[in-house]
Enzyme design. Structure first.
Site, PDB file in Angstrom:
ATOM      1  N   GLN B 223     -36.486 -69.757 -19.617  1.00  0.00           N
ATOM      2  CA  GLN B 223     -36.440 -70.206 -20.999  1.00  0.00           C
ATOM      3  C   GLN B 223     -36.609 -71.691 -21.262  1.00  0.00           C
ATOM      4  OE1 GLN B 223     -33.036 -66.909 -21.700  1.00  0.00           O
ATOM      5  NE2 GLN B 223     -33.492 -68.774 -23.033  1.00  0.00           N
ATOM      6  N   ARG B 373     -27.855 -64.997 -26.629  1.00  0.00           N
ATOM      7  CA  ARG B 373     -28.058 -64.677 -28.625  1.00  0.00           C
ATOM      8  C   ARG B 373     -26.900 -65.087 -29.013  1.00  0.00           C
ATOM      9  NH1 ARG B 373     -32.047 -60.254 -31.091  1.00  0.00           N
ATOM     10  NH2 ARG B 373     -32.770 -61.492 -32.612  1.00  0.00           N
ATOM     11  N   CYS B 374     -26.410 -66.537 -28.624  1.00  0.00           N
ATOM     12  CA  CYS B 374     -25.629 -66.871 -28.831  1.00  0.00           C
ATOM     13  C   CYS B 374     -25.780 -68.538 -28.751  1.00  0.00           C
ATOM     14  CB  CYS B 374     -24.588 -66.821 -28.578  1.00  0.00           C
ATOM     15  SG  CYS B 374     -22.556 -67.533 -28.234  1.00  0.00           S
ATOM     16  N   GLU B 743     -29.797 -66.217 -33.944  1.00  0.00           N
ATOM     17  CA  GLU B 743     -28.655 -66.260 -32.795  1.00  0.00           C
ATOM     18  C   GLU B 743     -27.535 -65.491 -34.034  1.00  0.00           C
ATOM     19  OE1 GLU B 743     -29.054 -68.391 -29.102  1.00  0.00           O
ATOM     20  OE2 GLU B 743     -28.336 -69.358 -30.709  1.00  0.00           O
TER      21      GLU B 743
END
Lengths: 167, 788
Positions: B223, B373-374, B743
């Site tokens: 990423q 996802r945070c 998120e």
């Protein structure tokens, strides 16, 4: 030890020499270089590798290449024709049915058989029908919409709106 | 209704244009790491430890090396010769690449087998004989600090316990004082369990070292490609791999969610082997390896307390965390934030006193601490504050919606200074909750619940009104390994008015190829369909820190707008020259400059760009391109109001999520279709830990659910039909007023679901249930209470 097999993939005949243990998904991805079919798990749970074998959706990580000898296979690469996209591809694109795209080929191949078996499925039938395919990105709402859209298109009906209900 | 400033043809902000990237994905033409096959490429598979804690007595590769196709077996001792057996983590700890003597968790990498094909590598892996001497592991973090617990990190000179760090924020004494004098104090112990991102594509790479040119191309599932390249150059510069000799390519990524931020041992081994043998080496982990060894998320044990008045005013909160980091701290956090942004945990409420502290410990579990996802531990914080708000409402006998309305920070209180030091940029929490309540008919549901309760039926309504904190981050405080967390955009417009733009971020499904094009279209009036977006190749993209923590729109999205505005300034100069007027006499509308009062005299952006190459004013630099590195002045603070309705089966404990309404506020919306899609996906990833997912270890450190057979990723059947909507409170400091959204739903959904389930059982005296709330947990409660 190796065995020669012949499979028809997306309408083309291919002959390959494989070990008996070679998984069908590896035949497709690594021998035939059709990399649209993906691998997402090692326990037949995720469905990223779903293809059609003689019209039935099959997780190609769970079938040996030699078991496919003489069979007709369709992968994601075989969906579109020179006329254009398959309705299921159009459905996914128009309804934002994909994010990262990794589960998408398997999800679409499963949906093709689902719609062949049940041309006008309810939302619940769609949800159960794709429950062997995992998507981590979309939350499934728009995959359901994509399949409903493809169904309508294949039945020749008016297409449902693809505008997001996000007010 | 979202107002668009541009026409549909231009497709700027607010248009739900279809995604540009989809054309390749729906045809099976995506290009992921495992799709790469290079001539002469070798395959790597990894031998892993069956024990959570053991001495390695011996590794015997003899049988493996006899297998046709196996060419090498690499161990820690081999890497030690090059000082590559350990690597630094993002949190300044250290992690083994391959062990030389001790394994620290089950499924840890022990040796790598290199072979000419995938199957031979797997055969070799099975044939490597490793002799272990198992030791008693430390699994329970609560026992990790016991005086008699073995000290796990014996590699660290002078280390005498398993404590990693202590962190605190807020005013301890003031908080104690408020708690001591408060009418009401509520307290719960909660565990936010260890979970796994489980992106459908696992992690992998192809390391391709070219000996003749002394050049490494590293294709990998990352990423943050630029940061990876810099790290490789810093670690391997001494053997000639300086930064210009390293090219990191992050091709299409099959989901990231934070799990593709860290550097895993497999990547490093693949590079080392390719460097030594001069051939490309592919490593792609299988699903079970991914679940068992790659970074976990969460694993916070929280003691949460809230103090307030008896009529329902929140006065203070106090959170104490025990963080289980596994055997090393490999969290993917900004360097100065060991608990990430956990200190957002005072939430959406107007009170001035809070104290939070955390202690991190080592255990014999895999390292990690990634997002799922945070935005850096925000989920843990939101769970604590939203659960405690409900808990407090129950204690004082107030409706939880009413109590929230009475305690919210009001929209005219922004920018709002939180007691833990954040400055919230903007918000309108009352509007969001009211919209959610109207959408779901909150009052009607409460009536229905009262009637059902009389009949003995179990129905619950749960609310979560969360504040997110994303867009890391301002360079004053935010860096990763010293590199500041700005991000970048470079826009190059071709003579015919079509453009290519490149970014330091990297989409993993978020739709950057579409939304970045829309931002530029908005600013320049060039149709989005004619703006090509590229990311993920360090040889071509401008430097940036990558995509995670909902930072792309707040940072690179801002960079796109600012770079485009630089170009618009240049366009104005060219237009003035072409129209023979002064710059001040021109006015802009999307796609053209025209002369004030004489709209027939105008130049389109396409005409202006063509002139930049064919007829530019003397003294002006030719061409039409701009770059911007955007350093955000503050973080952005998206918010949401979620309401969940559940029905519980009294006999089986089965939980049915009947409805779930999510109203999100992410500021100005770039593409409503994509934002809604992000919300749908995030909600299912919020449902997952709330009801299904957790990584479970037994007391010997064996993982009990390390495959997709038993790690329960929700399917379309478990996932309800989400109902979504939005409010718009623009970020005042962001160039396009956007905040980020990917998120929010994963952060906000779990407490809404748990609050609903607890609400269904509250009349039985239930005040808290730890996630995942399973039917079995509910059934046990019902059995205990004599209901089932």
């Amino acid at each position: 030890m190796k065995k020669e097999i012949t499979v028809t993939i997306n309408g083309e005949k291919h002959t390959a020499t494989v070990e008996p243990r070679t998984l069908l998904v590896h035949l497709i991805r690594e021998h035939l270089r059709l990399t649209g079919t993906h691998i997402g798990c090692d326990t037949s749970n995720c469905g990223a590798c779903t293809i059609l074998v003689n019209g039935k959706s099959i997780k190609s990580c769970t079938m040996l290449a030699i078991q496919a000898d003489g069979k007709e296979i369709i992968t994601v690469e075989g969906l579109a024709t020179t006329e254009g996209l398959h309705p299921i591809q159009e459905g996914f694109k128009e309804n934002h049915g994909l994010h990262c795209g990794y589960c998408t080929p398997g999800m679409m191949m499963r949906a093709v058989e689902l719609l062949a078996d049940n041309p006008n499925p309810t939302e619940e039938e769609i949800r159960w029908g794709i429950s062997g395919n995992l998507c981590r990105c979309t939350g499934y709402n728009n995959i359901v919409k994509a399949i409903q859209y493809a169904g309508a298109k294949m039945r020749g009906e008016t297409l449902p709106s693809t505008e997001p209900e996000f007010v | 209704m979202i107002q668009c400033k541009t026409s549909k043809e231009i497709g700027g902000m607010g248009h739900s244009i279809k995604r540009k990237e989809d054309a390749r994905f729906i045809q099976g033409k995506g290009h992921y790491v495992d799709d790469i096959q290079l001539p002469g490429m070798l395959h790597m598979d990894i031998v892993r430890s069956p024990y959570a804690y053991a001495k390695i007595k011996s590794i015997n590769a003899e049988a493996a090396l006899k297998i046709p196709g196996v060419i090498a077996v690499v161990t820690g001792k081999d890497l030690e010769k090059y000082n590559l057996h350990w690597m630094p983590t993002l949190m300044s700890d250290t992690q083994m690449v391959l062990p030389t003597d001790t394994v620290m968790y089950q499924a840890q990498e022990v040796a790598a087998v290199i072979a000419t094909d995938r199957y031979a590598a797997r055969d070799g892996k099975e044939a490597v004989m490793v002799e272990y001497e198992p030791m008693k592991p430390v699994i329970d973090p609560h026992k990790s600090l016991d005086p008699n617990a073995p000290v796990l990190r014996t590699d660290k000179p002078g280390k005498t316990d398993n404590h990693i760090w202590h962190w605190e924020v807020g005013d301890k004494e003031a908080t104690e004082k408020v708690f001591a004098g408060a009418d009401v104090v509520v307290k719960e112990q909660m565990h936010i369990p260890r979970i796994h991102v489980a992106s459908i594509e696992t992690c992998g790479c192809v390391a391709d070292y070219d000996k003749v040119n002394n050049h490494l191309t590293m294709y990998m599932t990352t990423q943050a490609p630029h940061a990876i390249r810099t790290v490789i150059a810093l670690v391997a510069g001494h053997v000639g791999l300086t930064e210009e000799k390293v090219r990191v390519i992050s091709p299409d990524i099959g989901g990231g969610f934070g799990g593709k931020v860290p550097v895993y041992p497999g990547y490093v081994i693949a590079i080392a082997v390719s460097f030594l043998v001069g051939k490309p080496v592919k490593w792609v982990e299988d699903r079970s390896e991914n679940l068992q060894a790659d970074s976990f998320a969460r694993d916070y044990h929280i003691t949460a307390e809230m103090a307030g008045t008896k009529d329902g005013k929140i006065l203070a909160t106090r959170f104490k965390v025990l963080a289980d980091h596994g055997y090393t701290d490999a969290s993917a956090n900004p360097s100065k934030f060991p608990t990430g942004l956990f200190s957002i945990g005072t939430g959406s409420y107007d009170y001035g006193t809070a104290f939070m502290e955390a202690d991190a410990v080592y255990t014999n579990k895999p390292p990690g601490g990634v997002a799922y996802r945070c935005s850096f531990r925000v989920t843990e914080a939101v769970h604590a504050i939203e659960r405690m708000t409900d808990r407090f409402a129950f204690e004082v006998g107030k409706d939880p919606a009413q109590l929230r309305m009475e305690n919210f920070i009001k929209k005219d209180q922004f920018p709002w200074k939180s007691p833990t030091g954040w400055e919230y940029d903007s918000g309108d929490y009352h509007a969001g909750l009211q919209k959610a309540m109207d959408a779901i008919d909150y009052d009607g549901l409460r009536k229905e619940q009262a009637e059902k309760r009389k009949r003995g039926e179990l129905m619950g309504i749960g609310i979560s009104t969360f504040t997110e904190i994303v867009g890391a981050g301002p360079s004053k405080d935010f860096d990763i390994l010293g590199i500041k967390m700005f991000d970048s955009a470079e826009i190059r417009v071709h003579p015919t008015g079509k453009a290519i733009a490149r970014f330091g971020t990297k989409s993993q499904g978020q739709g950057h190829e579409t939304t970045y094009a829309q931002i530029i279209a908005e600013e320049l009036g060039i149709p989005a369909e004619h703006i090509q977006i590229e990311e993920g190749d360090t040889d071509t993209a401008p430097y940036g820190l990558g995509t995670y923590a909902s930072r792309s729109t707040p940072t690179a999205g801002a960079a796109a707008a600012v770079a485009a505005r630089k170009l618009r300034d240049k366009a104005r100069k060219i237009a003035a020259y072409l129209l023979e007027v002064s710059e001040e006499d021109l006015e802009w509308e999307p796609g053209k400059f025209s002369v004030k009062g004489a709209p027939e005299k105008s130049k389109t952006i396409q005409e202006i760009v063509f002139a930049a190459y064919t007829n530019h004013p003397q003294g002006m630099e030719a061409g039409f391109e701009a770059t911007h590195y955007y350093d955000p002045p503050n973080l952005t603070f998206p918010s949401g109001a979620y309401i969940c309705v559940v029905d519980l089966d009294k006999e089986t404990g089965e939980i049915k999520v009947r409805r779930f309404v999510a109203i999100d506020d992410c500021g100005h919306i770039i593409n409503p279709m994509i934002v809604q899609g992000q919300v749908h996906g995030g909600l299912t990833q919020g449902l997952a830990p709330a009801m299904y997912e957790s990584l479970i270890y037994d007391e010997d450190g064996n993982i009990l659910n390390g495959t997709f057979m038993d790690y329960l990723v929700p399917t379309a059947v478990e996932s309800p039909s989400w109902e979504t909507g939005h409010t718009v409170t623009p970020s005042p400091h962001h160039p396009i007023g956007a905040k980020g959204v990917g998120e929010s739903p994963t952060v906000g959904a779990p407490p809404a679901i748990v609050n609903a389930i607890v609400d269904a059982l509250s009349h039985l005296g239930v005040t808290h249930i730890d996630i995942p709330v399973t039917p079995f947990k509910v059934w046990k409660i019902l059995k205990e209470k004599g209901v089932a």
